[in-house]
Design a protein around this motif. Structure first.
Motif, PDB file in Angstrom:
ATOM      1  N   MET A  64       0.715  -1.310   0.041  1.00  0.00           N
ATOM      2  CA  MET A  64       0.077   0.040  -0.063  1.00  0.00           C
ATOM      3  C   MET A  64       0.814   1.277   0.088  1.00  0.00           C
ATOM      4  O   MET A  64       1.945   1.184   0.532  1.00  0.00           O
ATOM      5  CB  MET A  64      -0.836  -0.128   1.187  1.00  0.00           C
ATOM      6  CG  MET A  64      -1.807   1.090   1.157  1.00  0.00           C
ATOM      7  SD  MET A  64      -2.952   0.959   2.570  1.00  0.00           S
ATOM      8  CE  MET A  64      -1.902   1.276   4.304  1.00  0.00           C
ATOM      9  N   ASN A  65       0.495   2.391  -0.585  1.00  0.00           N
ATOM     10  CA  ASN A  65       1.018   3.366  -0.707  1.00  0.00           C
ATOM     11  C   ASN A  65       0.262   4.513  -0.108  1.00  0.00           C
ATOM     12  O   ASN A  65      -0.714   5.223  -1.048  1.00  0.00           O
ATOM     13  CB  ASN A  65       1.830   3.777  -2.092  1.00  0.00           C
ATOM     14  CG  ASN A  65       2.320   5.140  -2.182  1.00  0.00           C
ATOM     15  OD1 ASN A  65       2.862   5.791  -1.165  1.00  0.00           O
ATOM     16  ND2 ASN A  65       2.713   5.803  -3.159  1.00  0.00           N
ATOM     17  N   ALA A  66      -0.030   4.986   1.036  1.00  0.00           N
ATOM     18  CA  ALA A  66      -0.908   5.852   1.551  1.00  0.00           C
ATOM     19  C   ALA A  66      -0.224   7.054   2.405  1.00  0.00           C
ATOM     20  O   ALA A  66       0.850   6.707   3.042  1.00  0.00           O
ATOM     21  CB  ALA A  66      -1.882   5.245   2.234  1.00  0.00           C
ATOM     22  N   ASP A  67      -0.584   7.960   2.585  1.00  0.00           N
ATOM     23  CA  ASP A  67      -0.174   9.071   3.489  1.00  0.00           C
ATOM     24  C   ASP A  67      -0.438   8.559   4.932  1.00  0.00           C
ATOM     25  O   ASP A  67      -1.333   8.081   5.198  1.00  0.00           O
ATOM     26  CB  ASP A  67      -0.838  10.287   3.354  1.00  0.00           C
ATOM     27  CG  ASP A  67      -0.529  11.272   2.042  1.00  0.00           C
ATOM     28  OD1 ASP A  67       0.721  10.726   1.495  1.00  0.00           O
ATOM     29  OD2 ASP A  67      -1.220  12.028   1.709  1.00  0.00           O
ATOM     30  N   CYS A  68       0.434   9.172   5.896  1.00  0.00           N
ATOM     31  CA  CYS A  68       0.493   8.508   7.319  1.00  0.00           C
ATOM     32  C   CYS A  68       0.731   9.677   8.287  1.00  0.00           C
ATOM     33  O   CYS A  68       2.036  10.017   8.218  1.00  0.00           O
ATOM     34  CB  CYS A  68       1.177   7.212   7.436  1.00  0.00           C
ATOM     35  SG  CYS A  68       1.152   6.681   8.975  1.00  0.00           S
ATOM     36  N   TRP A  69      -0.135  10.149   9.026  1.00  0.00           N
ATOM     37  CA  TRP A  69       0.201  11.320   9.972  1.00  0.00           C
ATOM     38  C   TRP A  69       1.204  10.732  11.007  1.00  0.00           C
ATOM     39  O   TRP A  69       2.007  11.605  11.279  1.00  0.00           O
ATOM     40  CB  TRP A  69      -1.227  11.624  10.567  1.00  0.00           C
ATOM     41  CG  TRP A  69      -2.047  12.504   9.624  1.00  0.00           C
ATOM     42  CD1 TRP A  69      -3.144  11.938   8.945  1.00  0.00           C
ATOM     43  CD2 TRP A  69      -2.026  13.830   9.196  1.00  0.00           C
ATOM     44  NE1 TRP A  69      -3.669  12.963   8.060  1.00  0.00           N
ATOM     45  CE2 TRP A  69      -2.952  14.049   8.443  1.00  0.00           C
ATOM     46  CE3 TRP A  69      -1.328  14.871   9.599  1.00  0.00           C
ATOM     47  CZ2 TRP A  69      -3.237  15.309   7.873  1.00  0.00           C
ATOM     48  CZ3 TRP A  69      -1.298  16.021   9.288  1.00  0.00           C
ATOM     49  CH2 TRP A  69      -2.469  16.369   8.224  1.00  0.00           C
ATOM     50  N   PHE A  70       1.047   9.428  11.384  1.00  0.00           N
ATOM     51  CA  PHE A  70       1.961   9.012  12.508  1.00  0.00           C
ATOM     52  C   PHE A  70       3.216   9.086  11.958  1.00  0.00           C
ATOM     53  O   PHE A  70       4.202   9.141  12.863  1.00  0.00           O
ATOM     54  CB  PHE A  70       1.412   7.975  12.857  1.00  0.00           C
ATOM     55  CG  PHE A  70       2.240   7.337  14.092  1.00  0.00           C
ATOM     56  CD1 PHE A  70       1.903   7.487  15.203  1.00  0.00           C
ATOM     57  CD2 PHE A  70       3.251   6.219  13.945  1.00  0.00           C
ATOM     58  CE1 PHE A  70       2.715   6.975  16.348  1.00  0.00           C
ATOM     59  CE2 PHE A  70       3.916   5.630  14.849  1.00  0.00           C
ATOM     60  CZ  PHE A  70       3.656   6.188  16.301  1.00  0.00           C
ATOM     61  N   ARG A  71       3.700   8.546  10.826  1.00  0.00           N
ATOM     62  CA  ARG A  71       4.905   8.673  10.244  1.00  0.00           C
ATOM     63  C   ARG A  71       5.387   9.817   9.518  1.00  0.00           C
ATOM     64  O   ARG A  71       6.273   9.874   8.842  1.00  0.00           O
ATOM     65  CB  ARG A  71       5.050   7.281   9.305  1.00  0.00           C
ATOM     66  CG  ARG A  71       5.025   6.068   9.861  1.00  0.00           C
ATOM     67  CD  ARG A  71       6.233   6.050  10.350  1.00  0.00           C
ATOM     68  NE  ARG A  71       6.545   4.770  10.888  1.00  0.00           N
ATOM     69  CZ  ARG A  71       7.826   4.035  11.155  1.00  0.00           C
ATOM     70  NH1 ARG A  71       8.662   4.816  11.332  1.00  0.00           N
ATOM     71  NH2 ARG A  71       7.865   2.871  11.486  1.00  0.00           N
ATOM     72  N   LEU A  72       4.556  10.952   9.439  1.00  0.00           N
ATOM     73  CA  LEU A  72       4.772  12.126   8.778  1.00  0.00           C
ATOM     74  C   LEU A  72       5.136  12.057   7.310  1.00  0.00           C
ATOM     75  O   LEU A  72       6.085  12.591   6.859  1.00  0.00           O
ATOM     76  CB  LEU A  72       5.878  13.139   9.507  1.00  0.00           C
ATOM     77  CG  LEU A  72       5.700  13.512  10.886  1.00  0.00           C
ATOM     78  CD1 LEU A  72       6.656  14.144  11.470  1.00  0.00           C
ATOM     79  CD2 LEU A  72       4.251  14.342  11.004  1.00  0.00           C
ATOM     80  N   ASN A 106       2.744  -0.488   4.323  1.00  0.00           N
ATOM     81  CA  ASN A 106       2.613   0.882   3.797  1.00  0.00           C
ATOM     82  C   ASN A 106       3.971   0.814   3.286  1.00  0.00           C
ATOM     83  O   ASN A 106       4.992   1.011   4.067  1.00  0.00           O
ATOM     84  CB  ASN A 106       2.193   1.995   4.717  1.00  0.00           C
ATOM     85  CG  ASN A 106       1.617   3.019   4.118  1.00  0.00           C
ATOM     86  OD1 ASN A 106       1.836   3.120   2.567  1.00  0.00           O
ATOM     87  ND2 ASN A 106       1.347   4.207   4.766  1.00  0.00           N
ATOM     88  N   ILE A 107       4.449   1.871   1.889  1.00  0.00           N
ATOM     89  CA  ILE A 107       5.561   2.433   1.736  1.00  0.00           C
ATOM     90  C   ILE A 107       5.986   3.597   2.189  1.00  0.00           C
ATOM     91  O   ILE A 107       5.279   4.493   2.386  1.00  0.00           O
ATOM     92  CB  ILE A 107       5.541   2.478   0.063  1.00  0.00           C
ATOM     93  CG1 ILE A 107       5.184   1.035  -0.465  1.00  0.00           C
ATOM     94  CG2 ILE A 107       6.795   3.079  -0.414  1.00  0.00           C
ATOM     95  CD1 ILE A 107       4.943   1.224  -1.950  1.00  0.00           C
TER      96      ILE A 107
END
Length: 118
Positions: A64-72, A106-107
């Motif tokens: 998966m390639n998605a934005d992630c708030w936790f990982r900024l 996630n990438i």
């Protein structure tokens, strides 16, 4: 103030939340690298078109390639544009693959491997 039975009840109610919280934390903290050839890629639209994420199909696994708030991480669209079918990349990923829940790792980062065959 509180009797012993009430304290035990509170502890028993907290245990599932602690276990789930630990598993979520562990998924975000589990980082790995894989080298794989990209076979295809796709955009998935969810929630009536209000959100989306990307899938990258490789010869090793689906990512998966998605934005992630936790990982900024806020560059999933840029990464998806960079990734090309037929090329080999080193993917830095986090999380777990859970097939029956359609959960993918996630990438975080993509590095193109020039001329390497997997």
């Amino acid at each position: 103030m509180y009797d012993e039975g009430f304290r035990v009840l509170i502890i028993l109610l907290l245990i599932p939340f602690l276990i789930v919280g630990f598993k979520v934390f562990l998924a975000y903290m589990t980082v790995d690298e894989i080298t794989a050839k990209v076979l295809d890629k796709e955009r998935i639209i969810t929630s009536g078109g209000h959100s989306s994420y990307y899938l990258v199909f490789t010869d090793k696994e689906t990512l998966m390639n998605a934005d992630c708030w936790f990982r900024l991480k806020f560059n999933s669209s840029d990464l998806q544009g960079f990734i090309q079918r037929g090329k080999v990349y080193k993917f830095v990923v986090y999380g777990f693959r859970i097939p029956f829940l359609s959960k993918y790792r996630n990438i975080l980062k993509v590095i193109e491997i020039e001329g390497e065959k997997v």
